[in-house]
Write a protein that holds these residues in place. Structure first.
Motif, PDB file in Angstrom:
ATOM      1  N   THR A 277      14.222  47.345  17.927  1.00 23.88           N
ATOM      2  CA  THR A 277      12.816  46.990  18.156  1.00 23.88           C
ATOM      3  C   THR A 277      12.078  47.132  16.836  1.00 23.88           C
ATOM      4  OG1 THR A 277      12.868  47.812  20.439  1.00 23.88           O
ATOM      5  CG2 THR A 277      10.706  47.556  19.418  1.00 23.88           C
ATOM      6  N   SER A 278      11.351  46.108  16.454  1.00 23.37           N
ATOM      7  CA  SER A 278      10.524  46.218  15.260  1.00 23.37           C
ATOM      8  C   SER A 278       9.192  46.852  15.630  1.00 23.37           C
ATOM      9  CB  SER A 278      10.265  44.838  14.653  1.00 23.37           C
ATOM     10  OG  SER A 278       9.331  44.947  13.587  1.00 23.37           O
ATOM     11  N   PRO A 279       8.693  47.792  14.820  1.00 22.73           N
ATOM     12  CA  PRO A 279       7.372  48.362  15.084  1.00 22.73           C
ATOM     13  C   PRO A 279       6.264  47.323  15.131  1.00 22.73           C
ATOM     14  CG  PRO A 279       8.536  49.678  13.457  1.00 22.73           C
ATOM     15  CD  PRO A 279       9.355  48.446  13.672  1.00 22.73           C
ATOM     16  N   MET A 280       6.508  46.149  14.528  1.00 26.21           N
ATOM     17  CA  MET A 280       5.492  45.110  14.530  1.00 26.21           C
ATOM     18  C   MET A 280       5.139  44.669  15.947  1.00 26.21           C
ATOM     19  SD  MET A 280       5.401  41.538  12.330  1.00 26.21           S
ATOM     20  CE  MET A 280       5.612  42.355  10.754  1.00 26.21           C
TER      21      MET A 280
ATOM     22  N   ARG B  56      10.025  34.169  16.970  1.00 27.68           N
ATOM     23  CA  ARG B  56      10.820  34.089  18.208  1.00 27.68           C
ATOM     24  C   ARG B  56      11.496  35.415  18.504  1.00 27.68           C
ATOM     25  NH1 ARG B  56      12.156  29.049  16.013  1.00 27.68           N
ATOM     26  NH2 ARG B  56      14.151  29.855  15.211  1.00 27.68           N
ATOM     27  N   ARG B  57      11.985  36.060  17.475  1.00 32.96           N
ATOM     28  CA  ARG B  57      12.720  37.301  17.686  1.00 32.96           C
ATOM     29  C   ARG B  57      11.800  38.450  18.089  1.00 32.96           C
ATOM     30  NH1 ARG B  57      17.699  39.617  14.088  1.00 32.96           N
ATOM     31  NH2 ARG B  57      18.000  41.555  15.230  1.00 32.96           N
ATOM     32  N   LEU B  58      10.618  38.520  17.483  1.00 36.27           N
ATOM     33  CA  LEU B  58       9.734  39.655  17.712  1.00 36.27           C
ATOM     34  C   LEU B  58       8.671  39.385  18.768  1.00 36.27           C
ATOM     35  CD1 LEU B  58       9.091  40.947  14.082  1.00 36.27           C
ATOM     36  CD2 LEU B  58      10.979  41.477  15.638  1.00 36.27           C
ATOM     37  N   GLY B  59       8.446  38.131  19.086  1.00 38.74           N
ATOM     38  CA  GLY B  59       7.358  37.823  19.993  1.00 38.74           C
ATOM     39  C   GLY B  59       6.001  38.005  19.356  1.00 38.74           C
ATOM     40  N   VAL B  60       5.938  37.843  18.032  1.00 40.26           N
ATOM     41  CA  VAL B  60       4.695  37.981  17.272  1.00 40.26           C
ATOM     42  C   VAL B  60       4.403  36.637  16.610  1.00 40.26           C
ATOM     43  CG1 VAL B  60       3.554  39.174  15.357  1.00 40.26           C
ATOM     44  CG2 VAL B  60       5.132  40.429  16.846  1.00 40.26           C
ATOM     45  N   PRO B  61       3.172  36.117  16.714  1.00 43.75           N
ATOM     46  CA  PRO B  61       2.875  34.757  16.222  1.00 43.75           C
ATOM     47  C   PRO B  61       2.746  34.679  14.701  1.00 43.75           C
ATOM     48  CG  PRO B  61       0.878  35.735  17.092  1.00 43.75           C
ATOM     49  CD  PRO B  61       1.986  36.718  17.388  1.00 43.75           C
ATOM     50  N   LEU B  62       3.855  34.803  14.007  1.00 48.22           N
ATOM     51  CA  LEU B  62       3.851  34.762  12.546  1.00 48.22           C
ATOM     52  C   LEU B  62       3.809  33.329  12.036  1.00 48.22           C
ATOM     53  CD1 LEU B  62       6.603  37.437  12.252  1.00 48.22           C
ATOM     54  CD2 LEU B  62       4.416  37.682  11.088  1.00 48.22           C
ATOM     55  N   GLY B  63       3.075  33.122  10.950  1.00 49.19           N
ATOM     56  CA  GLY B  63       3.063  31.840  10.254  1.00 49.19           C
ATOM     57  C   GLY B  63       3.591  32.002   8.846  1.00 49.19           C
TER      58      GLY B  63
ATOM     59  N   ALA C 157       7.112  40.654   5.605  1.00 45.31           N
ATOM     60  CA  ALA C 157       6.318  39.947   6.609  1.00 45.31           C
ATOM     61  C   ALA C 157       5.134  40.810   7.000  1.00 45.31           C
ATOM     62  CB  ALA C 157       7.169  39.622   7.836  1.00 45.31           C
ATOM     63  N   LEU C 158       3.954  40.220   6.983  1.00 43.98           N
ATOM     64  CA  LEU C 158       2.724  40.915   7.367  1.00 43.98           C
ATOM     65  C   LEU C 158       2.390  40.587   8.806  1.00 43.98           C
ATOM     66  CD1 LEU C 158       0.491  39.966   4.282  1.00 43.98           C
ATOM     67  CD2 LEU C 158       2.107  41.868   4.469  1.00 43.98           C
ATOM     68  N   SER C 159       2.135  41.601   9.602  1.00 44.39           N
ATOM     69  CA  SER C 159       1.670  41.339  10.956  1.00 44.39           C
ATOM     70  C   SER C 159       0.377  40.532  10.890  1.00 44.39           C
ATOM     71  CB  SER C 159       1.429  42.654  11.697  1.00 44.39           C
ATOM     72  OG  SER C 159       0.810  42.407  12.947  1.00 44.39           O
ATOM     73  N   PRO C 160       0.282  39.433  11.646  1.00 43.55           N
ATOM     74  CA  PRO C 160      -0.925  38.600  11.553  1.00 43.55           C
ATOM     75  C   PRO C 160      -2.186  39.323  12.001  1.00 43.55           C
ATOM     76  CG  PRO C 160       0.498  37.872  13.358  1.00 43.55           C
ATOM     77  CD  PRO C 160       1.285  38.872  12.579  1.00 43.55           C
ATOM     78  N   SER C 161      -2.032  40.435  12.732  1.00 40.17           N
ATOM     79  CA  SER C 161      -3.200  41.164  13.234  1.00 40.17           C
ATOM     80  C   SER C 161      -3.530  42.398  12.417  1.00 40.17           C
ATOM     81  CB  SER C 161      -2.948  41.591  14.694  1.00 40.17           C
ATOM     82  OG  SER C 161      -2.676  40.479  15.515  1.00 40.17           O
TER      83      SER C 161
END
Length: 390
Positions: A222-225, A84-91, A252-256
């Motif tokens: 801003t996170s670089p992720m 939610r914070r980064l706008g990145v779909p982390l699981g 945390a690993l970027s899912p991409s």
């Protein structure tokens, strides 16, 4: 690297530890210890209060071993909050809980890099990045920032080569408190993409975000992720809530990111091989209660504003940080960082010399005391080494 390289990398902090111990023994109650970030002021006690309330509610059977990387439910909560914070779909498989950010770094670097890999480090930086990489047999390239201590994008671009496997960046930066802007991070991401196109290898960006929730200025974190998919983020709940001794963080690993699944497996294996386990079971009970909270930085903002104004009034030059509880001060002309730190110790004030952070010409103050002591800090600085007259 030569056999004594580990000693060379470890020596600055060990040297300071000796100065610290000598000064503590000699100074007694006169001591102002602004070196290690061990605050003696309470800024936001909500996490501590929640932890204290948990203790009588948790049965002993719930304080047993948890899986490597932490319990699935807790990891899912962390991943959801971070997404939610980064706008990145982390699981939850993208997150590993660790006993603090230092452990997260050890695990991340062990999972990512192999002997002979080159890793760039933007300096000044947290003290032990090079020490960890040396243990892994990596080639370390320090990339110094300019006087403003912001990302030296052009120097990074010039430093990347075919063996470059990664880059470590503090965001916000320790020891300076600089918060890199989204525009700066976007330029850095473009440089890394261009290097990948040229050399056929995606350099992984390790973003040390241990101070993410200590932004007290007007800067936006801003996170670089968000901008570069090949990113690993490191974080510390302990740093955010002044519970450092409870050792709770995550990577945390970027899912991409490239080779994501292999890196995730290697990270869990690294937790075994390094002896780095999950945080305590009790802290894993606390995390769901604080993961969506942001510490109140009102008192830190007031203290930073006040101490910076006072030091600038006295004539000292300060790096324009907007995060952390640190103040990074330029040494007076003609005085090196060790000499300045030693003179300050003679005034019963402990500050870290910038050689510890792979930099020169500065000392770092940690705002460990309440604002009533700030005038005394100024007096001791002036007694040790007054700045040049304007």
């Amino acid at each position: 690297m030569p056999a004594d390289e580990e000693e060379r990398l470890a020596q600055p902090l060990e040297r300071f530890a000796r100065l610290h111990a000598e000064t503590v023994r000699r100074s007694g109650r006169r001591l102002l210890d602004l070196s290690y970030p061990n605050p003696r002021v309470d800024r936001d006690t909500r996490a501590y209060d929640l932890l204290r309330g948990l203790v009588p509610l948790v049965p002993q059977q719930d304080l047993q071993y948890t899986p490597l990387g932490g319990g699935t439910i807790v990891r899912r909560r962390v991943a959801s909050s971070l997404a939610r914070r980064l706008g990145v779909p982390l699981g939850h498989r993208d997150v590993l809980l660790t006993p603090g950010a230092t452990a997260a770094l050890i695990v991340a670097l062990t999972a990512l890099f192999r002997p002979g890999d080159e890793v760039l480090i933007v300096t000044p930086c947290w003290m032990d990045y090079p020490l960890y990489l040396h243990r892994l047999g990596a080639k370390i390239t320090l990339v110094p920032s300019g006087s403003d201590k912001r990302i030296p994008v052009e120097r990074v671009a010039a430093s990347i080569g075919p063996r470059t496997a990664g880059l470590i960046l503090g965001q916000p930066a320790c020891p300076t408190g600089v918060v890199h802007t989204a525009a700066e991070l976007a330029m850095l991401a473009d440089v890394l993409r261009a290097a990948a196109a040229r050399f056929g290898r995606h350099a992984v960006l390790v973003s040390d975000e241990a101070h993410r929730d200590q932004v007290w200025g007007d800067a936006e974190f801003t996170s670089p992720m968000r901008l570069y998919p090949h990113t690993v983020s490191v974080y510390s709940f302990g740093k955010a809530w002044s519970l450092q001794g409870q050792r709770t963080g995550y990577l945390a690993l970027s899912p991409s990111m490239c080779h994501h699944d292999d890196v995730a497996v290697r990270a869990e294996r690294a937790m075994r091989s390094t002896g780095t386990c999950a945080p305590t079971a009790l802290m894993q009970r606390l995390i769901p209660q604080i993961v969506d909270l942001e510490p109140d930085q009102g008192s830190l903002r007031r203290d930073q504003t006040r101490i910076r104004a006072e030091l600038e009034r006295l004539g000292y030059r300060i790096v324009a940080g907007q995060a952390t509880a640190f103040v990074y001060i330029h040494c007076p002309d003609g005085i090196g960082d060790w000499e300045f730190a030693t003179r300050l110790a003679g005034q019963n004030l402990l500050a870290m010399p910038s050689e510890v952070f792979h930099d020169a010409g500065h000392v770092r103050l940690a705002l460990n005391v309440d604002a009533e002591r700030f005038p005394e800090i100024g007096r001791r600085l002036l007694a040790a080494a007054p700045p040049p007259s304007p």
